[in-house]
Design an enzyme around this catalytic site. Structure first.
Site, short mmCIF file in Angstrom:
data_model
loop_
_atom_site.label_atom_id
_atom_site.label_comp_id
_atom_site.label_asym_id
_atom_site.label_seq_id
_atom_site.Cartn_x
_atom_site.Cartn_y
_atom_site.Cartn_z
N HIS A 163 -3.02 39.53 -39.37
CA HIS A 163 -2.66 38.74 -40.55
C HIS A 163 -3.13 39.48 -41.79
O HIS A 163 -4.32 39.68 -41.99
CB HIS A 163 -3.36 37.38 -40.43
CG HIS A 163 -3.02 36.40 -41.51
ND1 HIS A 163 -3.51 35.12 -41.51
CD2 HIS A 163 -2.26 36.50 -42.62
CE1 HIS A 163 -3.05 34.47 -42.57
NE2 HIS A 163 -2.30 35.29 -43.27
N HIS A 195 -4.35 29.18 -32.02
CA HIS A 195 -5.37 28.71 -32.97
C HIS A 195 -6.38 27.82 -32.26
O HIS A 195 -6.02 26.82 -31.66
CB HIS A 195 -4.78 27.94 -34.15
CG HIS A 195 -5.57 28.16 -35.40
ND1 HIS A 195 -6.80 27.59 -35.60
CD2 HIS A 195 -5.32 28.91 -36.50
CE1 HIS A 195 -7.27 27.97 -36.77
NE2 HIS A 195 -6.40 28.79 -37.34
N HIS A 255 -10.46 39.28 -36.94
CA HIS A 255 -11.90 39.03 -36.95
C HIS A 255 -12.71 40.32 -36.88
O HIS A 255 -13.86 40.36 -37.31
CB HIS A 255 -12.25 38.08 -35.80
CG HIS A 255 -11.33 36.89 -35.76
ND1 HIS A 255 -11.53 35.79 -36.55
CD2 HIS A 255 -10.18 36.68 -35.10
CE1 HIS A 255 -10.55 34.92 -36.33
NE2 HIS A 255 -9.71 35.44 -35.46
N GLU A 262 1.39 38.51 -39.01
CA GLU A 262 1.28 37.17 -39.63
C GLU A 262 1.21 37.33 -41.12
O GLU A 262 0.39 38.13 -41.62
CB GLU A 262 -0.03 36.52 -39.20
CG GLU A 262 0.01 35.79 -37.92
CD GLU A 262 -1.33 35.09 -37.69
OE1 GLU A 262 -2.06 34.80 -38.65
OE2 GLU A 262 -1.64 34.89 -36.53
N ARG A 308 -3.70 38.97 -45.34
CA ARG A 308 -3.75 37.86 -46.30
C ARG A 308 -3.52 38.39 -47.71
O ARG A 308 -3.83 39.54 -48.02
CB ARG A 308 -5.09 37.15 -46.21
CG ARG A 308 -5.31 36.47 -44.86
CD ARG A 308 -6.58 35.64 -44.88
NE ARG A 308 -6.42 34.48 -45.71
CZ ARG A 308 -6.26 33.23 -45.26
NH1 ARG A 308 -6.27 32.99 -43.96
NH2 ARG A 308 -6.11 32.24 -46.08
N ASN A 355 -5.49 38.48 -31.60
CA ASN A 355 -5.58 38.52 -33.06
C ASN A 355 -6.84 39.30 -33.45
O ASN A 355 -7.96 38.89 -33.11
CB ASN A 355 -5.65 37.07 -33.57
CG ASN A 355 -5.69 37.01 -35.07
OD1 ASN A 355 -6.40 37.77 -35.70
ND2 ASN A 355 -4.93 36.10 -35.65
N THR A 415 -6.34 29.95 -41.14
CA THR A 415 -5.12 29.19 -41.40
C THR A 415 -5.33 27.74 -40.96
O THR A 415 -5.61 27.48 -39.80
CB THR A 415 -3.94 29.80 -40.62
OG1 THR A 415 -4.01 31.21 -40.75
CG2 THR A 415 -2.62 29.30 -41.16
N ARG A 466 -8.70 39.72 -47.53
CA ARG A 466 -10.12 39.47 -47.22
C ARG A 466 -10.56 40.10 -45.91
O ARG A 466 -11.73 40.31 -45.70
CB ARG A 466 -10.41 37.98 -47.22
CG ARG A 466 -9.95 37.26 -45.99
CD ARG A 466 -10.53 35.87 -45.93
NE ARG A 466 -9.96 35.02 -46.94
CZ ARG A 466 -9.77 33.71 -46.76
NH1 ARG A 466 -10.12 33.14 -45.63
NH2 ARG A 466 -9.23 32.97 -47.69
N GLU A 500 5.45 29.05 -33.38
CA GLU A 500 4.11 29.11 -32.80
C GLU A 500 3.49 27.75 -33.06
O GLU A 500 3.28 27.37 -34.22
CB GLU A 500 3.27 30.23 -33.42
CG GLU A 500 1.86 30.25 -32.81
CD GLU A 500 1.00 31.43 -33.26
OE1 GLU A 500 1.55 32.52 -33.52
OE2 GLU A 500 -0.23 31.24 -33.35
N1 PXP Z 1 -2.19 32.04 -34.69
C1 PXP Z 1 -2.22 31.95 -36.04
C2 PXP Z 1 -0.93 31.71 -36.75
C3 PXP Z 1 -3.42 32.11 -36.76
O1 PXP Z 1 -3.42 32.03 -38.11
C4 PXP Z 1 -4.60 32.38 -36.04
C5 PXP Z 1 -5.90 32.55 -36.77
O2 PXP Z 1 -5.90 33.66 -37.55
C6 PXP Z 1 -4.53 32.46 -34.64
C7 PXP Z 1 -3.31 32.27 -33.99
C8 PXP Z 1 -5.74 32.76 -33.81
O3 PXP Z 1 -6.65 31.71 -33.94
P1 PXP Z 1 -8.11 31.85 -33.36
O4 PXP Z 1 -8.78 32.96 -34.12
O5 PXP Z 1 -8.71 30.53 -33.61
O6 PXP Z 1 -7.98 32.19 -31.90
#
Ligand code: PXP
Length: 246
Positions: free
Chosen positions: A47, A196, A10, A74, A49, A7, A105, A53, A155
């Site tokens: 993702h 997550h 970040h 996402e 949003r 993901n 999330t 952001r 998921e």
């Molecule tokens: N899966 C989903 C659906 C998420 O919303 C996120 C966070 O954006 C992640 C996975 C990844 O989570 P993390 O950044 O905590 O590894």
């Protein structure tokens, strides 16, 4: 083999901290995605949003053009996002709940309470050749509803597992929920991903959960990249994930 989707939101969060409102800036999430792929990641998760952001629309289009692995988009189940996905054509859409004031999330989708609207979106996306995943808490009723909706994947939200990891009893309870939810989804013919709050400390503990296809991991990999570099951070996670029983 257990697959890794990285993901990259970040990376965009860091860029936006300095360059919000501009059409360029660093670090570049596309460059990061390509490094993750070259390091062996099986897919890229992004993702968009509603408040934009972190990732911006242009990032999604560039990702779609550039990456060679799977794009897991996402998004919230809104008309704006479904229309965008139908044009973008990611490989898979993961529908997530979205609340403006959350940092990330927070909970899973309420598939039970939104059967009809989720089925409509699932159908529209599938008709365009896009697979659909639902981000849900490890709850049997939510798994059942996801199957009724016709999702190809769930998921399973591992946030609570990650939070409780250092408390033995609570961790076991969360693991139990994840194991039961995964078994049920598998019985119903729904593919199981998870994500997550996973990191190098807690990921191996999750290997008691059967039938996992892919883990979506962001924060820990991007954080670790600051000290060891992104390719090494991806390699470290892949090497741990290589121990998942097949
Ligand atoms: N899966 C989903 C659906 C998420 O919303 C996120 C966070 O954006 C992640 C996975 C990844 O989570 P993390 O950044 O905590 O590894």
């Amino acid at each position: 083999m257990l697959k890794l989707g990285v993901n990259i939101d970040h990376v965009a969060t860091l860029r936006q901290a300095r360059y919000a409102g501009r059409d360029r800036g660093e670090p570049d999430p596309i460059e990061a995605a390509l490094i993750c792929e070259a390091a062996g990641a099986h897919g890229i998760t992004a993702h968009l949003r509603e408040d934009r952001r972190h990732l911006q629309d242009r990032d999604l289009w560039k990702l779609r053009e550039s990456i060679k692995t799977r794009l897991n988009f996402e998004m919230a189940n809104t008309e704006e996002m479904v229309s965008l996905a139908l044009q973008l054509k990611p490989d898979v859409v993961c529908l997530v709940p979205e609340h403006r004031r959350e940092v990330t999330t927070e909970g899973g989708l309420d598939a039970v309470g939104q059967l009809t609207i989720l089925t409509t979106s699932r159908q529209r996306l599938n008709d365009a050749g896009i697979e659909v995943s639902l981000f849900i808490d490890p709850d049997l009723a939510q798994v059942q509803a996801s199957s009724q909706i016709g999702a190809q994947f769930v998921e399973l939200h591992t946030g609570a597992y990650g939070e409780q990891f250092h408390r033995k009893k609570e961790r076991q309870d969360e693991l139990h929920r994840l194991i039961e939810a995964s078994r049920r989804a598998h019985e119903l013919g729904v593919g199981v991903n998870a994500g997550h709050g996973l990191n190098t400390q807690n990921v191996a503990g999750l290997f008691q959960v059967p039938h996992l296809i892919e883990l979506n991991i962001g924060h820990t990999i991007i954080s670790r990249a600051l000290t060891v570099g992104l390719a090494t951070a991806v390699h470290e996670m892949l090497s741990l994930m290589g121990k998942y029983p097949t």
